[in-house]
Design a protein around this motif. Structure first.
Motif, mmCIF file in Angstrom:
data_model
loop_
_atom_site.group_PDB
_atom_site.id
_atom_site.type_symbol
_atom_site.label_atom_id
_atom_site.label_comp_id
_atom_site.label_asym_id
_atom_site.label_seq_id
_atom_site.Cartn_x
_atom_site.Cartn_y
_atom_site.Cartn_z
ATOM 1 N N LEU A 107 -3.061 2.219 -3.813
ATOM 2 C CA LEU A 107 -2.659 3.600 -3.554
ATOM 3 C C LEU A 107 -3.652 4.231 -2.586
ATOM 4 O O LEU A 107 -4.861 4.166 -2.813
ATOM 5 N N GLU A 108 -3.140 4.827 -1.499
ATOM 6 C CA GLU A 108 -4.005 5.524 -0.539
ATOM 7 C C GLU A 108 -3.726 7.019 -0.483
ATOM 8 O O GLU A 108 -4.464 7.772 0.142
ATOM 9 N N SER A 109 -2.663 7.474 -1.100
ATOM 10 C CA SER A 109 -2.307 8.896 -1.053
ATOM 11 C C SER A 109 -3.399 9.745 -1.703
ATOM 12 O O SER A 109 -4.002 9.327 -2.698
ATOM 13 N N PRO A 110 -3.669 10.946 -1.185
ATOM 14 C CA PRO A 110 -4.633 11.842 -1.848
ATOM 15 C C PRO A 110 -4.101 12.263 -3.216
ATOM 16 O O PRO A 110 -3.004 12.806 -3.320
ATOM 17 N N VAL A 111 -4.870 12.002 -4.242
ATOM 18 C CA VAL A 111 -4.446 12.305 -5.614
ATOM 19 C C VAL A 111 -5.641 12.790 -6.424
ATOM 20 O O VAL A 111 -6.791 12.664 -6.011
ATOM 21 N N ARG A 112 -5.359 13.322 -7.606
ATOM 22 C CA ARG A 112 -6.432 13.713 -8.512
ATOM 23 C C ARG A 112 -7.023 12.489 -9.186
ATOM 24 O O ARG A 112 -6.331 11.478 -9.375
ATOM 25 N N PRO A 113 -8.287 12.551 -9.571
ATOM 26 C CA PRO A 113 -8.886 11.439 -10.314
ATOM 27 C C PRO A 113 -8.090 11.127 -11.576
ATOM 28 O O PRO A 113 -7.730 12.023 -12.340
ATOM 29 N N VAL B 85 0.852 -1.193 0.000
ATOM 30 C CA VAL B 85 0.000 0.000 0.000
ATOM 31 C C VAL B 85 0.887 1.242 0.000
ATOM 32 O O VAL B 85 1.710 1.420 0.903
ATOM 33 N N ILE B 86 0.724 2.081 -1.015
ATOM 34 C CA ILE B 86 1.497 3.307 -1.124
ATOM 35 C C ILE B 86 0.746 4.427 -0.405
ATOM 36 O O ILE B 86 -0.379 4.776 -0.770
ATOM 37 N N CYS B 87 1.384 4.973 0.628
ATOM 38 C CA CYS B 87 0.764 6.009 1.453
ATOM 39 C C CYS B 87 1.639 7.259 1.502
ATOM 40 O O CYS B 87 1.656 7.979 2.495
ATOM 41 N N ALA B 88 2.378 7.506 0.441
ATOM 42 C CA ALA B 88 3.286 8.652 0.408
ATOM 43 C C ALA B 88 2.496 9.955 0.450
ATOM 44 O O ALA B 88 1.419 10.056 -0.146
ATOM 45 N N PRO B 89 3.004 10.968 1.141
ATOM 46 C CA PRO B 89 2.302 12.262 1.183
ATOM 47 C C PRO B 89 2.323 12.953 -0.167
ATOM 48 O O PRO B 89 3.232 12.761 -0.973
ATOM 49 N N THR B 90 1.292 13.758 -0.423
ATOM 50 C CA THR B 90 1.198 14.521 -1.673
ATOM 51 C C THR B 90 0.895 15.978 -1.328
ATOM 52 O O THR B 90 -0.235 16.445 -1.500
ATOM 53 N N PRO B 91 1.881 16.709 -0.825
ATOM 54 C CA PRO B 91 1.643 18.101 -0.447
ATOM 55 C C PRO B 91 1.405 18.973 -1.668
ATOM 56 O O PRO B 91 1.659 18.562 -2.807
ATOM 57 N N ARG B 92 0.924 20.172 -1.444
ATOM 58 C CA ARG B 92 0.721 21.110 -2.534
ATOM 59 C C ARG B 92 2.077 21.616 -3.014
ATOM 60 O O ARG B 92 2.909 22.047 -2.220
ATOM 61 N N GLY B 93 2.297 21.552 -4.329
ATOM 62 C CA GLY B 93 3.557 21.981 -4.909
ATOM 63 C C GLY B 93 3.601 23.476 -5.151
ATOM 64 O O GLY B 93 2.641 24.210 -4.869
ATOM 65 N N VAL B 94 4.724 23.949 -5.706
ATOM 66 C CA VAL B 94 4.903 25.388 -5.939
ATOM 67 C C VAL B 94 3.918 25.914 -6.972
ATOM 68 O O VAL B 94 3.586 27.096 -6.983
ATOM 69 N N ASP B 95 3.418 25.023 -7.845
ATOM 70 C CA ASP B 95 2.462 25.447 -8.861
ATOM 71 C C ASP B 95 1.026 25.364 -8.371
ATOM 72 O O ASP B 95 0.085 25.636 -9.125
ATOM 73 N N GLY B 96 0.841 24.979 -7.117
ATOM 74 C CA GLY B 96 -0.504 24.868 -6.558
ATOM 75 C C GLY B 96 -1.116 23.493 -6.692
ATOM 76 O O GLY B 96 -2.124 23.190 -6.060
ATOM 77 N N GLY B 97 -0.523 22.636 -7.531
ATOM 78 C CA GLY B 97 -1.031 21.277 -7.692
ATOM 79 C C GLY B 97 -0.426 20.342 -6.665
ATOM 80 O O GLY B 97 0.414 20.731 -5.841
ATOM 81 N N LEU B 98 -0.853 19.088 -6.696
ATOM 82 C CA LEU B 98 -0.324 18.106 -5.763
ATOM 83 C C LEU B 98 1.046 17.628 -6.224
ATOM 84 O O LEU B 98 1.251 17.316 -7.396
ATOM 85 N N ASP B 99 1.973 17.555 -5.302
ATOM 86 C CA ASP B 99 3.323 17.095 -5.582
ATOM 87 C C ASP B 99 3.353 15.570 -5.457
ATOM 88 O O ASP B 99 3.230 15.018 -4.360
ATOM 89 N N LEU B 100 3.526 14.890 -6.582
ATOM 90 C CA LEU B 100 3.505 13.427 -6.610
ATOM 91 C C LEU B 100 4.900 12.820 -6.577
ATOM 92 O O LEU B 100 5.063 11.625 -6.849
ATOM 93 N N SER B 101 5.906 13.600 -6.224
ATOM 94 C CA SER B 101 7.278 13.097 -6.289
ATOM 95 C C SER B 101 7.513 11.915 -5.361
ATOM 96 O O SER B 101 8.221 10.964 -5.716
ATOM 97 N N GLN B 102 6.904 11.941 -4.160
ATOM 98 C CA GLN B 102 7.104 10.818 -3.244
ATOM 99 C C GLN B 102 6.304 9.594 -3.685
ATOM 100 O O GLN B 102 6.717 8.462 -3.457
ATOM 101 N N VAL B 103 5.147 9.811 -4.310
ATOM 102 C CA VAL B 103 4.406 8.677 -4.881
ATOM 103 C C VAL B 103 5.215 8.051 -6.005
ATOM 104 O O VAL B 103 5.310 6.814 -6.120
ATOM 105 N N GLU B 104 5.818 8.895 -6.835
ATOM 106 C CA GLU B 104 6.639 8.385 -7.927
ATOM 107 C C GLU B 104 7.832 7.594 -7.405
ATOM 108 O O GLU B 104 8.143 6.498 -7.905
ATOM 109 N N ALA B 105 8.504 8.125 -6.373
ATOM 110 C CA ALA B 105 9.649 7.419 -5.803
ATOM 111 C C ALA B 105 9.235 6.073 -5.223
ATOM 112 O O ALA B 105 9.925 5.062 -5.397
ATOM 113 N N ALA B 106 8.084 6.053 -4.544
ATOM 114 C CA ALA B 106 7.580 4.801 -3.985
ATOM 115 C C ALA B 106 7.259 3.789 -5.086
ATOM 116 O O ALA B 106 7.566 2.598 -4.974
#
Length: 402
Positions: A106-112, A69-90
């Motif tokens: 996947l359990e991380s908050p993400v866009r549809p 189960v991928i539970c990486a955080p997805t904080p708001r990035g500099v562009d205002g969108g969700l930062d998926l870098s930790q999901v990608e690394a996982a």
């Protein structure tokens, strides 16, 4: 004992899942994706270790589990969108070790669309396996409410949307070991949108009561009494309460630029909630002025600097902006929080009050930002020279309430 489950990301989403899993007797491997790790007391860690939890820095163990189960955080990035870098690394780390018949969730908050359009290609390319044929893939929104003792993973229904019906059933079989009820969504996009709706519902309704707080103050109406009366309605109303701002890890999404359909209500809610720290400081300055004092040089004590009561988590806490704006006005700011031993704003340490009642008596203004259980608001209202309560925690008439 070999691990049956790998939780990738031990932050606000992964740690509660790992705790629930070991409590249910599931041997669990915990793998971190970055610096963010949820708070664990030594006693809690010992309890988890005794029940089959194994923290890991070597990703080799990810290839020996049945469920990941991928539970990486997805904080708001500099562009205002969700930062998926930790999901990608996982995903890349897992893909290199992914075995056939594994269930990946996947359990991380993400866009549809993220599970199918972003996660799936990473897993397939890195593993050489095909989702829905060689391994199961699903999305399950995290429904964690930190510190809530009434709603736990065991009694909170779990929503699941799999890439295929078989994927859904495989994920359902896993979660049925943790929760009393599993709800099957039509697919991963529907499950992802459940998370979107639930998060935005919270932010929009908080924005409504935050605007009502300002309106009621202008009208001389006791908002807290209004809410008390309104929540007696048994249908068509759910009580939300105002505060100094909205924090936490659940980032509201307006989907601007996504499918060309921004959610205007969410955009507005973000603007309203984002203005609340400034409104609190305006109220603070006005109170000081009414009592013959200027904000410049005033001693202001902030009570509770975490984003949620009785937790140490400061993610997105409005206390930071409140402190910054008070400092810009020339106030001398100090704080008290039983869960925060030290606190810095703009890379400068903020003085911590050791004796709560003495500090409140000495301060020109005390502002309650977070109502921790240990705070005796009746006692504080007596000791404080001037008290601004942003949480409606004090008895009526004992303080100035938001």
């Amino acid at each position: 004992m070999p691990a049956d489950l790998a939780v990738i990301g031990l932050g606000p989403y992964g740690l509660p899942l790992a705790q629930a899993a070991v409590a249910a007797g599931i041997p669990t491997l915990g793998y971190t994706t970055g610096p963010e790790t949820g708070p664990l007391s030594p006693a809690e860690l010992r309890r988890m270790l005794s029940r089959g939890f194994r923290p890991a820095t070597d990703p080799a163990g990810l290839g020996r589990v049945r469920t990941a189960v991928i539970c990486a955080p997805t904080p708001r990035g500099v562009d205002g969108g969700l930062d998926l870098s930790q999901v990608e690394a996982a995903a890349r780390t897992l893909a290199a070790r992914l075995r056939p018949h594994t269930t990946v969730i996947l359990e991380s908050p993400v866009r549809p669309g993220t599970t199918e359009d972003f996660l799936r290609p990473l897993l397939e390319k890195g593993s050489g396996l095909r989702a829905g044929r060689d391994f199961h893939l699903a999305y399950a929104p995290s429904r964690v409410d930190p510190g809530n003792r009434d709603h736990t993973p065991a009694n909170t229904p779990k929503v699941i949307g799999g890439l295929t019906p078989a994927c859904t059933e495989s994920a359902a079989a896993f979660y049925s070991r943790l929760t009393d009820k599993v709800v099957r969504a039509r697919g991963p996009r529907e499950a992802e949108t459940v998370q979107l709706l639930e998060t935005n519902f919270r932010h929009v309704n908080i924005a409504l009561v935050n605007e009502m707080a300002a309106l009621c103050h202008d009208l001389g109406v006791d908002l807290w009494d209004v809410i008390r009366c309104a929540e007696t309605k048994p249908f068509g109303f759910q009580a939300f309460r105002p505060g100094p701002g909205v924090g936490g890890h659940g980032v509201p999404q307006d989907l601007t630029g996504h499918a060309g359909r921004p959610l205007r209500m969410v955009e507005l809610a973000q603007q309203v909630n984002g203005r609340m720290p400034q409104y609190v400081v305006q109220r603070a300055a006005a109170l000081l002025n009414e009592h013959g004092k200027s904000a410049r040089g005033a001693r202001v004590l902030l009570l509770g600097v975490t984003y949620k009561a009785d937790l140490a988590d400061q993610q997105g806490t409005p206390a930071h902006e409140v402190a910054i704006r008070l400092m810009e006005l020339g106030a001398s700011v100090s704080y008290h929080d039983p869960h925060v031993a030290s606190w810095s704003v703009l890379d400068r340490p903020v003085p911590r009050a050791d004796s709560l009642y003495e500090a409140a008596a000495d301060a020109d203004l005390t502002i309650l930002l977070q109502q921790h259980r240990t705070y005796d608001m009746q006692g504080l209202s007596v000791k404080a020279q001037l008290l601004l309560d942003t949480r409606g925690a004090t008895p009526t008439g004992a303080a100035h309430r938001l």
